[in-house]
Design a protein around this motif. Structure first.
Motif, short mmCIF file in Angstrom:
data_model
loop_
_atom_site.label_atom_id
_atom_site.label_comp_id
_atom_site.label_asym_id
_atom_site.label_seq_id
_atom_site.Cartn_x
_atom_site.Cartn_y
_atom_site.Cartn_z
N GLU A 36 0.83 -1.22 0.00
CA GLU A 36 0.00 0.00 0.00
C GLU A 36 0.87 1.26 0.00
O GLU A 36 0.54 2.24 -0.68
N ILE A 37 1.96 1.22 0.77
CA ILE A 37 2.86 2.38 0.82
C ILE A 37 3.45 2.63 -0.57
O ILE A 37 3.47 3.76 -1.06
N ALA A 38 3.90 1.54 -1.22
CA ALA A 38 4.48 1.66 -2.57
C ALA A 38 3.45 2.21 -3.56
O ALA A 38 3.74 3.12 -4.34
N GLU A 39 2.23 1.66 -3.47
CA GLU A 39 1.17 2.09 -4.39
C GLU A 39 0.85 3.57 -4.19
O GLU A 39 0.73 4.34 -5.14
N ARG A 40 0.70 3.99 -2.92
CA ARG A 40 0.37 5.39 -2.62
C ARG A 40 1.50 6.33 -3.08
O ARG A 40 1.25 7.44 -3.53
N ALA A 41 2.75 5.85 -2.96
CA ALA A 41 3.89 6.68 -3.36
C ALA A 41 4.12 6.66 -4.87
O ALA A 41 4.91 7.45 -5.39
N GLY A 42 3.45 5.71 -5.55
CA GLY A 42 3.61 5.60 -6.99
C GLY A 42 4.94 4.99 -7.40
O GLY A 42 5.53 5.34 -8.41
N VAL A 43 5.43 4.06 -6.55
CA VAL A 43 6.70 3.39 -6.87
C VAL A 43 6.51 1.87 -6.80
O VAL A 43 5.52 1.40 -6.25
N ALA A 44 7.47 1.13 -7.32
CA ALA A 44 7.41 -0.34 -7.24
C ALA A 44 7.72 -0.78 -5.81
O ALA A 44 8.45 -0.11 -5.09
N LYS A 45 7.15 -1.93 -5.43
CA LYS A 45 7.36 -2.45 -4.08
C LYS A 45 8.85 -2.63 -3.78
O LYS A 45 9.32 -2.35 -2.68
N GLY A 46 9.60 -3.07 -4.79
CA GLY A 46 11.04 -3.27 -4.60
C GLY A 46 11.76 -1.99 -4.23
O GLY A 46 12.78 -2.03 -3.52
N THR A 47 11.24 -0.85 -4.68
CA THR A 47 11.85 0.44 -4.36
C THR A 47 11.82 0.71 -2.87
O THR A 47 12.74 1.29 -2.30
N VAL A 48 10.72 0.26 -2.21
CA VAL A 48 10.62 0.45 -0.75
C VAL A 48 11.75 -0.31 -0.08
O VAL A 48 12.47 0.23 0.77
N TYR A 49 11.93 -1.59 -0.50
CA TYR A 49 12.97 -2.42 0.14
C TYR A 49 14.38 -2.01 -0.27
O TYR A 49 15.33 -2.28 0.44
N TYR A 50 14.49 -1.34 -1.40
CA TYR A 50 15.80 -0.82 -1.81
C TYR A 50 16.20 0.33 -0.88
O TYR A 50 17.37 0.49 -0.54
N ASN A 51 15.24 1.11 -0.45
CA ASN A 51 15.51 2.27 0.40
C ASN A 51 15.48 1.95 1.89
O ASN A 51 16.16 2.59 2.68
N PHE A 52 14.66 0.97 2.27
CA PHE A 52 14.51 0.62 3.69
C PHE A 52 14.44 -0.90 3.81
O PHE A 52 13.75 -1.54 3.02
N LYS A 53 15.09 -1.44 4.83
CA LYS A 53 15.12 -2.90 4.97
C LYS A 53 13.75 -3.49 5.28
O LYS A 53 13.45 -4.63 4.94
N SER A 54 12.92 -2.71 5.96
CA SER A 54 11.62 -3.23 6.40
C SER A 54 10.66 -2.08 6.63
O SER A 54 11.07 -0.92 6.64
N LYS A 55 9.41 -2.42 6.87
CA LYS A 55 8.40 -1.40 7.17
C LYS A 55 8.77 -0.69 8.48
O LYS A 55 8.61 0.53 8.60
N THR A 56 9.29 -1.45 9.44
CA THR A 56 9.69 -0.87 10.72
C THR A 56 10.82 0.15 10.53
O THR A 56 10.80 1.24 11.11
N GLU A 57 11.80 -0.21 9.69
CA GLU A 57 12.90 0.73 9.45
C GLU A 57 12.39 1.99 8.75
O GLU A 57 12.82 3.10 9.07
N LEU A 58 11.48 1.81 7.80
CA LEU A 58 10.88 2.96 7.13
C LEU A 58 10.21 3.88 8.16
O LEU A 58 10.39 5.10 8.14
N PHE A 59 9.49 3.28 9.10
CA PHE A 59 8.79 4.08 10.11
C PHE A 59 9.79 4.79 11.03
O PHE A 59 9.59 5.96 11.38
N GLU A 60 10.84 4.08 11.43
CA GLU A 60 11.88 4.71 12.28
C GLU A 60 12.50 5.91 11.57
O GLU A 60 12.70 6.96 12.17
N GLU A 61 12.82 5.72 10.29
CA GLU A 61 13.43 6.81 9.53
C GLU A 61 12.44 7.96 9.33
O GLU A 61 12.84 9.13 9.32
#
Length: 203
Positions: A36-61
């Protein structure tokens, strides 16, 4: 000079932060998915994991990023007030305004931050405490200078007073947005300014 790759990565991260903060504010952390985060941001799901190891890390950052912006705006407000030759209390007043401006610009982040402060046993609790302390420390520094210069009483408890000022701005601003949205930011600032100057008791 930053490379275009670095700039692009920062822009992508910014999009992911914005998508995550609005989704988590709407649905809560546990029910928000990386898809859902990837879709809302308009990026591929892999892009999320390329930038952050996990959803938790994304939230911490996201927490670090948001509170970092708030801390920087508080520091700038204090410095600009000092450059104008203002008193330390005027610097605190400028910081209240900067805090309100920040919350007005990032309401979803502020709601999320305040909600997370009161949760316990979260993976990012230690990150949250660190970033919260950075914001509060900026206020503590100005309070300490105000005591040193004789503007404020030596009796004040600096850590608690700083936390109370930050808390006052956060809670008053959220109340303003949720229940009194017709009020202007100037009105809210004036009310908090009276509190800061201790003029509520009528003396």
């Amino acid at each position: 000079m930053e490379s275009s790759g670095t700039t692009r990565r920062q822009a992508t991260r910014q999009k992911l932060y914005e998508a995550a903060v609005t989704l988590i504010a709407e649905k809560g952390f546990s029910t928000t998915t990386v898809d859902e985060i990837a879709e809302r941001a308009g990026v591929a799901k892999g892009t999320v994991y390329y930038n952050f190891k996990s959803k938790t890390e994304l939230f911490e950052e996201l927490l670090r990023h948001g509170v970092g912006l708030l801390t920087a705006s508080l520091r700038t407000a204090a410095e600009e007030s000092a450059e104008r030759g203002g008193t330390r209390v005027e610097a605190l007043d400028a910081m209240i305004r900067a805090g309100l401006d920040f919350i007005d610009r990032y309401p979803a982040f502020t709601q999320l931050y305040v909600a997370e402060l009161w949760r316990t046993n979260r993976a990012w609790q230690s990150t949250l405490l660190v970033v919260r302390q950075e914001a509060v420390a900026v206020v503590e520094d100005v309070l300490r200078e105000a005591v040193r210069s004789g503007e404020l009483s030596e009796e004040i408890d600096i850590p608690l007073t700083a936390a109370a000022l930050v808390g006052m701005v956060l809670v008053a601003a959220l109340d303003w947005q949720a229940f009194q949205p017709e009020r202007s930011i100037d009105e809210v600032h004036s009310a908090l300014s009276l509190l800061l100057h201790g003029r509520v008791s009528g003396h």
